[in-house]
Scaffold this motif. Sequence first.
Motif, PDB file in Angstrom:
ATOM      1  N   SER A 222      34.822  28.210  13.581  1.00 35.67           N
ATOM      2  CA  SER A 222      33.601  27.496  13.201  1.00 35.67           C
ATOM      3  C   SER A 222      33.472  26.158  13.925  1.00 35.67           C
ATOM      4  O   SER A 222      32.381  25.597  14.022  1.00 35.67           O
ATOM      5  N   ASP A 226      29.297  28.151  17.541  1.00 35.26           N
ATOM      6  CA  ASP A 226      28.187  27.883  16.613  1.00 35.26           C
ATOM      7  C   ASP A 226      27.365  29.164  16.468  1.00 35.26           C
ATOM      8  O   ASP A 226      26.554  29.493  17.334  1.00 35.26           O
ATOM      9  N   ASP A 227      27.601  29.909  15.369  1.00 38.95           N
ATOM     10  CA  ASP A 227      26.806  31.113  15.112  1.00 38.95           C
ATOM     11  C   ASP A 227      26.821  31.394  13.611  1.00 38.95           C
ATOM     12  O   ASP A 227      27.354  30.600  12.816  1.00 38.95           O
ATOM     13  N   ASP A 228      26.242  32.513  13.211  1.00 37.47           N
ATOM     14  CA  ASP A 228      26.161  32.839  11.788  1.00 37.47           C
ATOM     15  C   ASP A 228      27.536  33.051  11.168  1.00 37.47           C
ATOM     16  O   ASP A 228      27.762  32.719  10.003  1.00 37.47           O
ATOM     17  N   ALA A 230      30.294  31.541  12.012  1.00 36.02           N
ATOM     18  CA  ALA A 230      30.866  30.210  11.806  1.00 36.02           C
ATOM     19  C   ALA A 230      30.342  29.592  10.517  1.00 36.02           C
ATOM     20  O   ALA A 230      31.109  29.019   9.731  1.00 36.02           O
ATOM     21  N   ARG A 231      29.060  29.741  10.259  1.00 32.34           N
ATOM     22  CA  ARG A 231      28.478  29.172   9.040  1.00 32.34           C
ATOM     23  C   ARG A 231      29.044  29.855   7.789  1.00 32.34           C
ATOM     24  O   ARG A 231      29.338  29.205   6.787  1.00 32.34           O
ATOM     25  N   ARG A 232      29.208  31.181   7.876  1.00 27.75           N
ATOM     26  CA  ARG A 232      29.804  31.893   6.741  1.00 27.75           C
ATOM     27  C   ARG A 232      31.228  31.413   6.475  1.00 27.75           C
ATOM     28  O   ARG A 232      31.632  31.219   5.330  1.00 27.75           O
ATOM     29  N   ARG A 234      32.563  28.607   7.009  1.00 26.76           N
ATOM     30  CA  ARG A 234      32.573  27.274   6.404  1.00 26.76           C
ATOM     31  C   ARG A 234      32.178  27.342   4.930  1.00 26.76           C
ATOM     32  O   ARG A 234      32.801  26.706   4.071  1.00 26.76           O
ATOM     33  N   GLU A 235      31.165  28.133   4.634  1.00 26.77           N
ATOM     34  CA  GLU A 235      30.740  28.261   3.233  1.00 26.77           C
ATOM     35  C   GLU A 235      31.858  28.859   2.376  1.00 26.77           C
ATOM     36  O   GLU A 235      32.102  28.424   1.246  1.00 26.77           O
ATOM     37  N   LEU A 279      35.244  19.710   7.718  1.00 29.53           N
ATOM     38  CA  LEU A 279      34.600  20.316   6.555  1.00 29.53           C
ATOM     39  C   LEU A 279      35.207  19.736   5.277  1.00 29.53           C
ATOM     40  O   LEU A 279      36.353  20.017   4.939  1.00 29.53           O
TER      41      LEU A 279
END
Length: 618
Positions: A222, A226-228, A230-232, A234-235, A279
């Motif tokens: 992540s 930078d992509d979907d 990576a966002r998942r 982190r969440e 994060l």
Amino acid sequence: MTYDPASANPLAGNPLKTRADMIRAVNDLFNPLLPFFSDGNARVRLDGAGAHFDRAAADLEGFARPLWGLAPLGAGKNAFDHWHRFAEGLANGCDPAHPEYWGTVNARDQRMVELAALGFALALVPDKIWEPLDKRARDNIIAYFKHVRQFDYADNNWKFFRIFVDIALDRLGADFDRSLTRQYLEELEGFYIGDGWYRDGNIRRIDHYIPFAMHFYGLIYSKLVDDDYARRYRERAVLFAKDFRHWFAADGATIPFGRSLTYRFACAGFWSALAFADLEALPWGEVKHLCLEHLRWWQDKPITSHDGVLSIGFGYPNLLMSESYNSAGSPYWAFKAFLPLAIAEDHPFWTAEEKAPEQAPEVVPQRHPGMVVMRAGNDVVALSSGQENLQMRFGTEKYAKFAYSARYGFSVEADERAFALGAFDSALAFSDDGLHYRVRETNEEAKIAGNILYSRWSAFKDVKVETWLVPSAPWHIRVHRITTPRPLQTAEGGFAIAKRDLDADTLSAAEGSAHAIGEVDFTGIVDLGSSIKRNGLAQKALPNTNMIVSKTLVPQLRGEIPAGETVLITAALALNDPAAVSGSWTTPPKAPDIVALQKLVNENGVTVSAIEAPGHMS
């Protein structure tokens, strides 16, 4: 000159409070490896012990694993005097014409694991290990990395290893099939359960590989991509942090559970990865404290040989607990803890004041790993049902005991033909001949109802057991209902505490109870009203069986159950307080009603996520 475990441990005497302390730590831990680099610097061979893979792969492991900490050290603009070794070693290891060539991968192979560290380092510090190389060396490295990608990786956290190779290839401007990257990213999604938790593959295994592998790699990804996905990642890490913090005791110890514990302070890798990924899953002061306090816990442990090289073992050198894939270089996955060295000294991870997390609730149920985590004095204990590992050596002890403690660890058995000598800490053993024995290895059913765990399992094919685990901090209660067509001998153990020399400890055994008082600890087990009589025994366990200390005492209850149905009701307690013998020990919990327990599980129980692994073969 005698061996002094404290002075041999490179972490001893380091305050481990600041970035400078951590820089010192990674250098102090790395420097003992220098005499073991080969002439061409591609191999690091530490001793003669073997793993299931070949010697070249083991030597590559010794070379590559320190890079999990050294690459962040370099990325953070910190001085390091040995980059030339890694640049030269990388070139020679990937050169088929060089005597130190790492070997050609032809199928699933340990080299796939170690190339992830090299891919990570090439992405982070290309100026150190790539730019100094000539075109021929660079072409060899690209060819080696691309060749490895075509083979199938293990169906677990290994899939991240090819993704890290791909990140390096992308950063180096190589041409490669990017669809394979997306394929593995998508397949990794299949291991996600929910609430921040993964399985390590489609098997009944949810252990430290979730924080120090699945989340660790996801958080690095992540930061670099930078992509979907990576966002998942982190969440999910934010969700996971809220649960995982409960696995740590106030003194920094974490609950030893599962395989690969020889990676030791890799268990701080999740907190380190949060810092690397910038994060703030918990307040920075808490993330910093969880990371550094865990590192500090290791300072006084004899975890190295006399020359400062990390040994295979956990709290001390111990090959007995090792995995078939542990070579002498394996423990250096511990360097995952040093990821924060990549971030600048003005980052809030470094500038925040350390703060212990808020005092946790006394009992925290965790459905996904099948645990009820409870505080017992300054210890953290996880009651556990729903996991198994029949593939690994001592997988039963590592996954299927009733309780796991941050302070007291767990024990592996030294001899499956020594029922009389077994430790059986946090386990119930059955024997039909007084020699061989069976314990819980797998569960046919596992449920959690509020704070209660339930499991149904078989000791032998024709011996059925139902177990309820009930927290009653600082105690916990175990209720077993056993149905057997023949009489069996049984042994049930409490927690293992350190044994002193010269029999300086106080041991006590009577009908229905046993306890031991050590130098700083108390451990006891008591029968709360079983349908048979059991006699106490303060077992002097065989040496080198416990994960944390080499010699232990384990209180046990032993008896014989008749054919038919038997109910055993047990309470166990261990505290870092010898005075507990006149305190908590005198007020054991009341025996729960088995009918009420059964009703609670039937009405409110939900299946433990670990046991629901879709690819599991029973």
